[in-house]
Every structure is written in C-alpha cells, then in structure tokens.
Motif scaffolding. Sequence first.
Motif, PDB file in Angstrom:
ATOM      1  N   ARG A  62      -7.359  -1.948 -19.811  1.00 13.34           N
ATOM      2  CA  ARG A  62      -7.186  -1.815 -18.371  1.00 13.34           C
ATOM      3  C   ARG A  62      -8.513  -1.595 -17.651  1.00 13.34           C
ATOM      4  N   THR A  63      -8.486  -1.767 -16.346  1.00 10.52           N
ATOM      5  CA  THR A  63      -9.719  -1.707 -15.563  1.00 10.52           C
ATOM      6  C   THR A  63     -10.434  -0.360 -15.717  1.00 10.52           C
ATOM      7  N   ARG A  64     -11.753  -0.400 -15.594  1.00 11.44           N
ATOM      8  CA  ARG A  64     -12.539   0.845 -15.643  1.00 11.44           C
ATOM      9  C   ARG A  64     -12.806   1.395 -14.248  1.00 11.44           C
ATOM     10  N   CYS A  65     -12.094   0.946 -13.230  1.00 12.26           N
ATOM     11  CA  CYS A  65     -12.227   1.527 -11.890  1.00 12.26           C
ATOM     12  C   CYS A  65     -12.024   3.045 -12.006  1.00 12.26           C
ATOM     13  N   THR A  66     -12.986   3.822 -11.512  1.00 13.14           N
ATOM     14  CA  THR A  66     -12.928   5.274 -11.721  1.00 13.14           C
ATOM     15  C   THR A  66     -11.812   5.929 -10.898  1.00 13.14           C
ATOM     16  N   TYR A  67     -11.347   5.260  -9.846  1.00  9.02           N
ATOM     17  CA  TYR A  67     -10.223   5.802  -9.072  1.00  9.02           C
ATOM     18  C   TYR A  67      -8.922   5.604  -9.848  1.00  9.02           C
ATOM     19  N   PHE A  68      -8.880   4.564 -10.652  1.00  9.74           N
ATOM     20  CA  PHE A  68      -7.703   4.324 -11.496  1.00  9.74           C
ATOM     21  C   PHE A  68      -7.600   5.384 -12.592  1.00  9.74           C
ATOM     22  N   THR A  69      -8.735   5.771 -13.149  1.00  9.28           N
ATOM     23  CA  THR A  69      -8.701   6.711 -14.278  1.00  9.28           C
ATOM     24  C   THR A  69      -8.704   8.175 -13.839  1.00  9.28           C
ATOM     25  N   ASN A 105     -19.360  -1.490  -8.514  1.00  7.99           N
ATOM     26  CA  ASN A 105     -18.998  -2.288  -9.697  1.00  7.99           C
ATOM     27  C   ASN A 105     -17.827  -3.226  -9.442  1.00  7.99           C
ATOM     28  N   HIS A 106     -17.309  -3.270  -8.225  1.00  9.73           N
ATOM     29  CA  HIS A 106     -16.005  -3.910  -8.015  1.00  9.73           C
ATOM     30  C   HIS A 106     -16.097  -5.404  -7.700  1.00  9.73           C
ATOM     31  N   ALA A 107     -14.914  -5.979  -7.412  1.00  7.70           N
ATOM     32  CA  ALA A 107     -14.782  -7.446  -7.357  1.00  7.70           C
ATOM     33  C   ALA A 107     -15.392  -8.056  -6.098  1.00  7.70           C
ATOM     34  N   SER A 154      -0.091   4.158  -2.987  1.00  3.39           N
ATOM     35  CA  SER A 154      -0.884   5.364  -2.692  1.00  3.39           C
ATOM     36  C   SER A 154      -2.203   5.029  -1.995  1.00  3.39           C
ATOM     37  N   GLY A 155      -2.576   3.743  -1.972  1.00  6.79           N
ATOM     38  CA  GLY A 155      -3.845   3.346  -1.345  1.00  6.79           C
ATOM     39  C   GLY A 155      -4.864   2.943  -2.391  1.00  6.79           C
ATOM     40  N   CYS A 156      -6.005   2.480  -1.904  1.00 10.52           N
ATOM     41  CA  CYS A 156      -7.097   2.083  -2.815  1.00 10.52           C
ATOM     42  C   CYS A 156      -8.331   2.903  -2.474  1.00 10.52           C
ATOM     43  N   GLY A 157      -8.635   3.878  -3.329  1.00 12.61           N
ATOM     44  CA  GLY A 157      -9.781   4.749  -3.071  1.00 12.61           C
ATOM     45  C   GLY A 157     -11.103   4.012  -3.063  1.00 12.61           C
ATOM     46  N   ALA A 158     -11.179   2.929  -3.815  1.00 15.60           N
ATOM     47  CA  ALA A 158     -12.454   2.221  -3.978  1.00 15.60           C
ATOM     48  C   ALA A 158     -12.863   1.433  -2.741  1.00 15.60           C
ATOM     49  N   LEU A 159     -11.865   1.022  -1.936  1.00 14.74           N
ATOM     50  CA  LEU A 159     -12.177   0.149  -0.789  1.00 14.74           C
ATOM     51  C   LEU A 159     -13.240   0.759   0.115  1.00 14.74           C
ATOM     52  N   PRO A 165      -6.341   8.300  -4.866  1.00 15.34           N
ATOM     53  CA  PRO A 165      -5.370   7.243  -4.563  1.00 15.34           C
ATOM     54  C   PRO A 165      -5.712   5.955  -5.308  1.00 15.34           C
ATOM     55  N   CYS A 166      -4.695   5.278  -5.789  1.00 17.30           N
ATOM     56  CA  CYS A 166      -4.928   4.019  -6.511  1.00 17.30           C
ATOM     57  C   CYS A 166      -3.624   3.218  -6.563  1.00 17.30           C
ATOM     58  N   ASN A 167      -3.627   2.062  -5.912  1.00 16.47           N
ATOM     59  CA  ASN A 167      -2.422   1.216  -5.883  1.00 16.47           C
ATOM     60  C   ASN A 167      -2.061   0.661  -7.254  1.00 16.47           C
ATOM     61  N   LYS A 168      -3.016   0.564  -8.136  1.00 18.12           N
ATOM     62  CA  LYS A 168      -2.725   0.047  -9.485  1.00 18.12           C
ATOM     63  C   LYS A 168      -1.993   1.106 -10.309  1.00 18.12           C
ATOM     64  N   ARG A 169      -2.455   2.343 -10.235  1.00 14.52           N
ATOM     65  CA  ARG A 169      -1.826   3.429 -11.006  1.00 14.52           C
ATOM     66  C   ARG A 169      -0.542   3.924 -10.332  1.00 14.52           C
ATOM     67  N   GLY A 206      -0.919  -3.672  -1.275  1.00 12.91           N
ATOM     68  CA  GLY A 206      -1.388  -4.296  -2.522  1.00 12.91           C
ATOM     69  C   GLY A 206      -2.901  -4.274  -2.655  1.00 12.91           C
ATOM     70  N   ALA A 207      -3.589  -3.556  -1.776  1.00  8.53           N
ATOM     71  CA  ALA A 207      -5.061  -3.598  -1.808  1.00  8.53           C
ATOM     72  C   ALA A 207      -5.596  -3.180  -3.173  1.00  8.53           C
ATOM     73  N   CYS A 208      -6.469  -3.992  -3.729  1.00  6.44           N
ATOM     74  CA  CYS A 208      -7.125  -3.664  -5.002  1.00  6.44           C
ATOM     75  C   CYS A 208      -8.349  -4.551  -5.155  1.00  6.44           C
ATOM     76  N   ILE A 209      -9.467  -3.925  -5.544  1.00  7.01           N
ATOM     77  CA  ILE A 209     -10.714  -4.671  -5.717  1.00  7.01           C
ATOM     78  C   ILE A 209     -11.267  -4.440  -7.127  1.00  7.01           C
ATOM     79  N   ALA A 210     -10.366  -4.088  -8.060  1.00  3.81           N
ATOM     80  CA  ALA A 210     -10.804  -3.783  -9.424  1.00  3.81           C
ATOM     81  C   ALA A 210     -11.262  -5.039 -10.154  1.00  3.81           C
ATOM     82  N   THR A 211     -12.090  -4.844 -11.174  1.00  2.00           N
ATOM     83  CA  THR A 211     -12.479  -5.957 -12.045  1.00  2.00           C
ATOM     84  C   THR A 211     -11.814  -5.796 -13.406  1.00  2.00           C
TER      85      THR A 211
HETATM   86  S1  SF4 Z   1      -9.677  -1.005  -6.887  1.00  2.86           S
HETATM   87 FE1  SF4 Z   1      -8.318   0.390  -5.771  1.00  2.86          FE
HETATM   88  S2  SF4 Z   1      -6.220  -0.122  -6.363  1.00  2.86           S
HETATM   89 FE2  SF4 Z   1      -7.613  -1.204  -7.742  1.00  2.86          FE
HETATM   90  S3  SF4 Z   1      -7.755   0.110  -9.547  1.00  2.86           S
HETATM   91 FE3  SF4 Z   1      -9.433   0.737  -8.192  1.00  2.86          FE
HETATM   92  S4  SF4 Z   1      -8.629   2.324  -6.772  1.00  2.86           S
HETATM   93 FE4  SF4 Z   1      -6.911   1.352  -7.849  1.00  2.86          FE
END
Ligand code: SF4
Length: 330
Positions: free
Chosen positions: A116-123, A147-149, A136-141, A128-132, A159-164
């Motif tokens: 799974r992604t190494r996005c630090t908001y996910f782990t 490091n993101h996409a 809940s939102g996307c903390g990374a935005l 907040p993290c829409n993937k997890r 559905g906001a997500c910019i994870a790699t």
């Molecule tokens: S980019 Fe946003 S939604 Fe995607 S894994 Fe990271 S925090 Fe979660």
Amino acid sequence: MREFRYERADDPAAAVALLAAEPSGAFLGGGTNLVDLMKLGVATPDVLVDVRTLTSAEVTDLPDGGLRIGAAVPNADLAADRRVRERFPVLAQALLAGASGQLRNRATTGGNLLQRTRCTYFTDVTRPCNKREPGSGCGALEGVHRNHAILGQTLDGPGACIATHPSDMAVALVALDAVVQVLGPEGERAVPIAELHRLPGDDPSRDTTLRHGELISAIELPPLPFAARSRYRKARDRASFAFALVSVAAAVDVADGVVRDVRLALGGVAHRPWRATTAEEALRGRPATEESFAAAADAELAAATPLRDNGFKVPLARNLVVRTLLEVAR
Ligand code: SF4
Ligand SMILES: Cc1cc2nc3c(=O)[nH]c(=O)nc-3n(C[C@H](O)[C@H](O)[C@H](O)COP(=O)(O)OP(=O)(O)OC[C@H]3O[C@@H](n4cnc5c(N)ncnc54)[C@H](O)[C@@H]3O)c2cc1C
C-alpha cells in the motif's frame, strides 16, 4: 491489543474459500507491509490467511519464451534469476532498487504488487485520509505532498487522493505487459497488469481491481526479445532504502537509428504504475535521438498537474526518461 485469527489452508482454493467467508480478512504473504500496517492500526483484519507456502515459489519457462513467476517467489530470488537478468533486466534492476536485502528475502511477488501507499497521512491514524477512512478528507492536499502524484490524481471532493503507488517491481512489470493470474471464489482469471492498479477516481480506498477473496497465484511475462536491453532508473532522496520520487522502466527496439518499438513506464508519479503510452506513440518510427526522447517525455508530461511542493517531479521525470532512453538505445 486487537485480536485476530491466523489460518492456514491445504491448498489455494481452500485459502480463497476461507477468505471469501471473512469480510474483514486478508491474505498474508511475507508480511513485510501488512504486519507493519496492522501494528500501526491502519489495517485491522479479523483473520489472516497465510498463503506464502500455498502458491508456487518457482520461476518457470513458458513455451513461447516468456516466464511464469509464482506468487510466492521471494523478491531476492526473482532479482537473482538468470533468465530474468538476461531477458528482462529491467525487472531485476527494479527489484534491487527496492527495500533492503533482508526485506527482499522475505517479501513475495504477490505481496509486492499489493503493498500500500507510503503516504504518511495514510499510515498515521490521527490524520484525515480518504484512502484509509473514506470521506475523512485528504491531509496531503494542503499538507506535506512533496512525494505525491503529478498525474491522474483526484484533486477535490470525497474521493480526493494524490497518493503514489510504491512498488518498483510493478513499474517494470507494467512496461513488460505482464499478466496477473488470479484465483477467486468464481474461479481463475487473467488480469493484464495495466488493469490491476487503479487511479483514485471517486474511491481511493480501492488500490486495485481485485475483488475480495481473490488470490494472486502467478505473474506471466510474455516474450519481448528487445527487453534484453532494458533499464530501470530510480531517483530518490537517499541512495538506498527509499521509495521513488520518480522512476522509469524502459525498453527500446532501435534499427538503423529509428525507434521500431518501445515500452515505457513511470513510478512515483501516480496512484498506479504509469504506462507512458503517449510517449510511446510519439516515439515509434522516430529517430532514436535525444530530441525525440525529450519531445516524447514532454508529450507524456503535458497532462501533469503538479501541486505546490512537487512541481520538481516534472523536470525530474523528463530528464530521467531522456537519460534512460539514451542509455537503452545506445
Ligand atoms: S493522498 Fe490523501 S487520501 Fe490519498 S493516501 Fe494520502 S492522505 Fe490519504
Ligand atoms: C523499510 C522498507 C522499505 C521499503 N522500500 C521499498 C522500495 O523502495 N520499493 C518497493 O517497491 N518496496 C519497498 N518496500 C516494500 C516491500 O517491497 C513490500 O513490503 C513487500 O514487497 C510486500 O511483500 P510481502 O510479501 O511482505 O507482502 P505482505 O505484507 O504479506 O502483503 C501485502 C499485501 O498483499 C496482499 N497479498 C499478499 N500476497 C498475496 C497474494 N498472493 N494474493 C493476493 N493478495 C496478497 C496482502 O493481503 C496485503 O494486502 C519497503 C518496505 C519496507 C518495510
């Protein structure tokens, strides 16, 4: 501590049946990603079905010149396989560019594809993290997203997500048009690897198109003679033990100074390994020169939408594509 069950099955079909009956369960490969996520409270399966000894740990020749890689082949063994090193060096190089020797000894082919992604908001379960946690939102935005996409992200809405996607191996397999063999509750199916991983779309919680209970049993590599001159290059913050900022997998067939065929994929730039089809189209039939390679990279990256802190990935990807193509076309 959260309790969970550990199960072993007699064969792959029994493992699939076990997991299909458990809505909150997961297969266990080497455990190098899943167990970490369980310790962090990110993954909370009620049952783990161990498949490490159930699927093949062998690499075998296919009659057409391709290779079949069992899902339990350790990453270290796959990188060391003589046929992989000679016929598909891009794959061996991608594996050796990832993780550490100890991890590669333990990690499996199936598990590597589904890490799974190494996005630090996910782990971090406090963020907040829409993937997890969908909705809940996307903390990374608006947060730390260096490091993101830069391609294919979902930039707003629930559905906001910019994870790699993190796997180096998957980028090489996408360039090589690998096919993923899957066993599920409804039987077997073959999934072209380009259709395995997803863009976030409106549901970033789903990384892949696999259904619950589907087991990866093997990966098949079709023959690609010009892949004998292929290359994986990875740009990262540290020389080892770091995920890709940008990576490139490339194989080129050049005759009389002209690109006859090409395979190109990028890592570290999108929610899935990114097959650079626009660049490939721009290159076929063109002179194998630095100018053509740069024009092809620009065509691919025209779709990039970098954010506040990751705009550097666009020139980084461009330069890495050009250098890698120059190297394999030489
Ligand atoms: S980019 Fe946003 S939604 Fe995607 S894994 Fe990271 S925090 Fe979660
Ligand atoms: C410090 C560190 C650095 C790393 N650096 C890199 C790096 O630079 N590049 C890189 O690519 N990777 C890197 N990795 C990740 C590593 O490659 C993965 O953890 C590993 O490949 C996962 O394989 P596994 O067999 O242990 O999977 P597991 O952790 O067992 O499983 C991962 C996922 O796959 C599922 N799964 C496992 N097997 C199957 C199957 N046969 N069918 C269906 N589902 C299955 C599991 O349910 C789980 O969801 C790093 C890991 C660590 C800890």
